[in-house]
Design a protein around this motif. Structure first.
Motif, PDB file in Angstrom:
ATOM      1  N   ASP A 104       9.880   0.775   2.951  1.00 21.87           N
ATOM      2  CA  ASP A 104       9.883   1.597   1.750  1.00 21.87           C
ATOM      3  C   ASP A 104      11.112   2.482   1.757  1.00 21.87           C
ATOM      4  O   ASP A 104      11.874   2.544   2.685  1.00 21.87           O
ATOM      5  CB  ASP A 104       8.626   2.471   1.710  1.00 21.87           C
ATOM      6  CG  ASP A 104       8.616   3.453   2.855  1.00 21.87           C
ATOM      7  OD1 ASP A 104       8.650   4.648   2.571  1.00 21.87           O
ATOM      8  OD2 ASP A 104       8.561   3.027   4.022  1.00 21.87           O
ATOM      9  N   GLY A 105      11.281   3.198   0.671  1.00 31.47           N
ATOM     10  CA  GLY A 105      12.432   4.076   0.574  1.00 31.47           C
ATOM     11  C   GLY A 105      12.950   4.030  -0.839  1.00 31.47           C
ATOM     12  O   GLY A 105      12.413   3.360  -1.699  1.00 31.47           O
TER      13      GLY A 105
ATOM     14  N   SER B 242       6.402   2.860  -8.962  1.00 30.75           N
ATOM     15  CA  SER B 242       7.491   2.228  -8.220  1.00 30.75           C
ATOM     16  C   SER B 242       8.200   3.210  -7.298  1.00 30.75           C
ATOM     17  O   SER B 242       8.936   2.800  -6.395  1.00 30.75           O
ATOM     18  CB  SER B 242       8.506   1.605  -9.188  1.00 30.75           C
ATOM     19  OG  SER B 242       9.221   2.614  -9.895  1.00 30.75           O
ATOM     20  N   ARG B 243       7.973   4.518  -7.508  1.00 24.47           N
ATOM     21  CA  ARG B 243       8.604   5.529  -6.665  1.00 24.47           C
ATOM     22  C   ARG B 243       7.634   6.133  -5.660  1.00 24.47           C
ATOM     23  O   ARG B 243       7.977   7.092  -4.971  1.00 24.47           O
ATOM     24  CB  ARG B 243       9.169   6.658  -7.546  1.00 24.47           C
ATOM     25  CG  ARG B 243      10.096   6.190  -8.646  1.00 24.47           C
ATOM     26  CD  ARG B 243      11.304   5.471  -8.108  1.00 24.47           C
ATOM     27  NE  ARG B 243      12.165   6.377  -7.358  1.00 24.47           N
ATOM     28  CZ  ARG B 243      13.273   6.000  -6.742  1.00 24.47           C
ATOM     29  NH1 ARG B 243      13.641   4.734  -6.746  1.00 24.47           N
ATOM     30  NH2 ARG B 243      14.011   6.882  -6.078  1.00 24.47           N
ATOM     31  N   MET B 244       6.436   5.572  -5.561  1.00 21.35           N
ATOM     32  CA  MET B 244       5.462   6.115  -4.616  1.00 21.35           C
ATOM     33  C   MET B 244       5.906   5.867  -3.183  1.00 21.35           C
ATOM     34  O   MET B 244       6.569   4.874  -2.885  1.00 21.35           O
ATOM     35  CB  MET B 244       4.084   5.477  -4.828  1.00 21.35           C
ATOM     36  CG  MET B 244       3.399   5.882  -6.103  1.00 21.35           C
ATOM     37  SD  MET B 244       1.677   5.323  -6.191  1.00 21.35           S
ATOM     38  CE  MET B 244       1.885   3.548  -6.188  1.00 21.35           C
TER      39      MET B 244
ATOM     40  N   VAL C 177       0.833  -1.200   0.000  1.00 19.64           N
ATOM     41  CA  VAL C 177       0.000   0.000   0.000  1.00 19.64           C
ATOM     42  C   VAL C 177       0.871   1.255   0.000  1.00 19.64           C
ATOM     43  O   VAL C 177       1.892   1.314   0.687  1.00 19.64           O
ATOM     44  CB  VAL C 177      -0.941   0.003   1.219  1.00 19.64           C
ATOM     45  CG1 VAL C 177      -1.715   1.308   1.313  1.00 19.64           C
ATOM     46  CG2 VAL C 177      -1.912  -1.170   1.133  1.00 19.64           C
ATOM     47  N   HIS C 178       0.448   2.242  -0.772  1.00 20.27           N
ATOM     48  CA  HIS C 178       1.188   3.499  -0.898  1.00 20.27           C
ATOM     49  C   HIS C 178       0.202   4.658  -0.829  1.00 20.27           C
ATOM     50  O   HIS C 178      -0.951   4.538  -1.246  1.00 20.27           O
ATOM     51  CB  HIS C 178       1.934   3.561  -2.230  1.00 20.27           C
ATOM     52  CG  HIS C 178       2.831   2.392  -2.486  1.00 20.27           C
ATOM     53  ND1 HIS C 178       4.184   2.428  -2.255  1.00 20.27           N
ATOM     54  CD2 HIS C 178       2.560   1.138  -2.937  1.00 20.27           C
ATOM     55  CE1 HIS C 178       4.718   1.245  -2.562  1.00 20.27           C
ATOM     56  NE2 HIS C 178       3.747   0.461  -2.981  1.00 20.27           N
ATOM     57  N   HIS C 179       0.683   5.795  -0.348  1.00 17.65           N
ATOM     58  CA  HIS C 179      -0.141   7.004  -0.348  1.00 17.65           C
ATOM     59  C   HIS C 179       0.704   8.170  -0.848  1.00 17.65           C
ATOM     60  O   HIS C 179       1.271   8.925  -0.072  1.00 17.65           O
ATOM     61  CB  HIS C 179      -0.693   7.305   1.050  1.00 17.65           C
ATOM     62  CG  HIS C 179      -1.693   8.423   1.021  1.00 17.65           C
ATOM     63  ND1 HIS C 179      -3.027   8.211   0.730  1.00 17.65           N
ATOM     64  CD2 HIS C 179      -1.550   9.758   1.195  1.00 17.65           C
ATOM     65  CE1 HIS C 179      -3.652   9.377   0.746  1.00 17.65           C
ATOM     66  NE2 HIS C 179      -2.782  10.328   1.012  1.00 17.65           N
TER      67      HIS C 179
ATOM     68  N   VAL D 127       1.420  10.342 -10.860  1.00 17.69           N
ATOM     69  CA  VAL D 127       0.993   8.953 -11.048  1.00 17.69           C
ATOM     70  C   VAL D 127      -0.464   8.898 -11.481  1.00 17.69           C
ATOM     71  O   VAL D 127      -0.860   8.047 -12.292  1.00 17.69           O
ATOM     72  CB  VAL D 127       1.246   8.126  -9.759  1.00 17.69           C
ATOM     73  CG1 VAL D 127       0.287   8.477  -8.651  1.00 17.69           C
ATOM     74  CG2 VAL D 127       1.178   6.634 -10.059  1.00 17.69           C
ATOM     75  N   ASP D 128      -1.297   9.838 -11.003  1.00 15.49           N
ATOM     76  CA  ASP D 128      -2.695   9.867 -11.437  1.00 15.49           C
ATOM     77  C   ASP D 128      -2.800  10.259 -12.901  1.00 15.49           C
ATOM     78  O   ASP D 128      -3.608   9.703 -13.657  1.00 15.49           O
ATOM     79  CB  ASP D 128      -3.480  10.848 -10.569  1.00 15.49           C
ATOM     80  CG  ASP D 128      -4.965  10.840 -10.912  1.00 15.49           C
ATOM     81  OD1 ASP D 128      -5.632   9.834 -10.605  1.00 15.49           O
ATOM     82  OD2 ASP D 128      -5.446  11.828 -11.500  1.00 15.49           O
ATOM     83  N   CYS D 129      -1.997  11.208 -13.324  1.00 16.13           N
ATOM     84  CA  CYS D 129      -1.983  11.621 -14.730  1.00 16.13           C
ATOM     85  C   CYS D 129      -1.580  10.452 -15.629  1.00 16.13           C
ATOM     86  O   CYS D 129      -2.184  10.228 -16.687  1.00 16.13           O
ATOM     87  CB  CYS D 129      -1.024  12.794 -14.921  1.00 16.13           C
ATOM     88  SG  CYS D 129      -0.906  13.389 -16.627  1.00 16.13           S
TER      89      CYS D 129
END
Length: 321
Positions: A206-207, A178-180, A129-131, A140-142
């Motif tokens: 993450d990181g 992948s960068r979220m 999960v990512h936010h 990322v939405d675009c």
């Protein structure tokens, strides 16, 4: 929509394996749909049954809250939370009513090898999960909106060219995804239920990934994935890869926060839980499958790692027979 066809796995295992099948008239390898479309076309009961797809699920919530379980971790996703479920992970949906969002299903082989490597498609151990926030969220939405629009129409292009456009747009999306950033607290969504079972199993923090020790860890991780049913000894992997056990432990600790032996044992426990919860094999058969000398040895290992016997765990997650 993807038609989920069940394929046979090892005898005695009842986790449904789901292969990707392109909808009629659509390019193979990728599909983009809304959760509303998923509700209309899929059996809610089938979605609620744990299954093991061999393709990626990349999902974002636009409205409402979504409960989802991935490898014994229970999540509750809010608006703008993203979930990435990788091939081979066992997961199932919660109640989809009142939830809106978008879902991308794709096979790893649809993308070119350079993109797959850069996006770490094979990293089964990353947070689910990512936010993303701010510019990261907008980017990322675009990328997803552009992919969704292109998937819905050929836009006057020949099919072969349309497929290439989809491939490039999907590459942009997965590289962005992948960068979220993962939410604080070990990859759980904000306000989520969190992990009920299997806390931290097989998950790297993450990181931005890894320093110099990264390549060492990635080689070790892949070797463990291939060989955890044959060996749980760090020394065996060190010999196979040409490192010292201490080097493997340092690299693994830098990438995941746990040592090499702990990493191996967590992978074994995860597979044991999958088989116990969703399969019909006896504990003795599972013991053999996971490389234990006998059922007693397996039971001792499992209870030490989880605080529960294999049979008690199965009863807990499945209920009395």
């Amino acid at each position: 929509m993807v038609k989920k066809r069940h394929t046979a796995q090892d005898a005695g295992e009842s986790i449904p394996a789901v292969a990707f099948a392109a909808p009629a008239g659509r390019p193979a390898g990728v599909e983009v749909l809304t959760l509303a479309e998923l509700r209309e076309r899929a059996d809610a009961c089938a979605l609620a049954v744990p299954h093991r797809p061999d393709f990626h699920h990349l999902l974002v919530v636009d409205e409402g809250r979504l409960r989802h379980t991935v490898d014994f971790r229970k999540y509750e996703l809010s608006v703008n939370d993203w979930m990435w479920v990788r091939p081979g992970q066992v997961h199932h949906f919660g109640n989809l009513s009142g939830v809106e969002g978008r879902l991308v299903l794709f096979e790893s082989g649809f993308l070119d090898p350079a993109t797959a490597a850069a996006a770490r498609l094979e990293d089964w151990f990353g947070p689910a999960v990512h936010h993303p926030e701010g510019e990261q969220a907008r980017a990322v939405d675009c990328a997803l909106r552009h992919l969704h629009e292109e998937f819905g129409a050929l836009r006057g292009l020949p099919l072969e060219m349309h497929i290439e456009v989809l491939r490039h747009l999907l590459a942009v999306l997965v590289l962005r995804a992948s960068r979220m950033s993962a939410p604080a607290g070990g990859g759980e969504a904000r306000g989520g239920a969190g992990a009920v079972r299997g806390e931290g199993e097989g998950r790297a923090p993450d990181g931005d990934g890894v320093c110099e020790a990264s390549e060492t860890f990635l080689r070790f991780r892949d070797a463990v994935e291939r060989g955890f049913t044959r060996s749980r000894r760090v020394e065996d992997y060190a010999r196979q890869l040409g490192y010292s056990p201490r080097t493997l432990s340092r690299a693994t600790a830098a990438a995941t926060g746990v040592g090499a032996k702990e990493f191996i044992d967590r992978r074994v426990v995860l597979e044991a839980k999958r088989l116990l919860a969703h399969g019909d094999q006896t504990a003795a058969r599972i013991a053999v499958r996971l490389g234990f000398a006998d059922a007693a040895n397996f039971a001792k290992f499992f209870q030490h790692r989880t605080g529960s016997t294999p049979i008690s765990f199965r009863t807990e997650v499945r209920g009395p027979a």
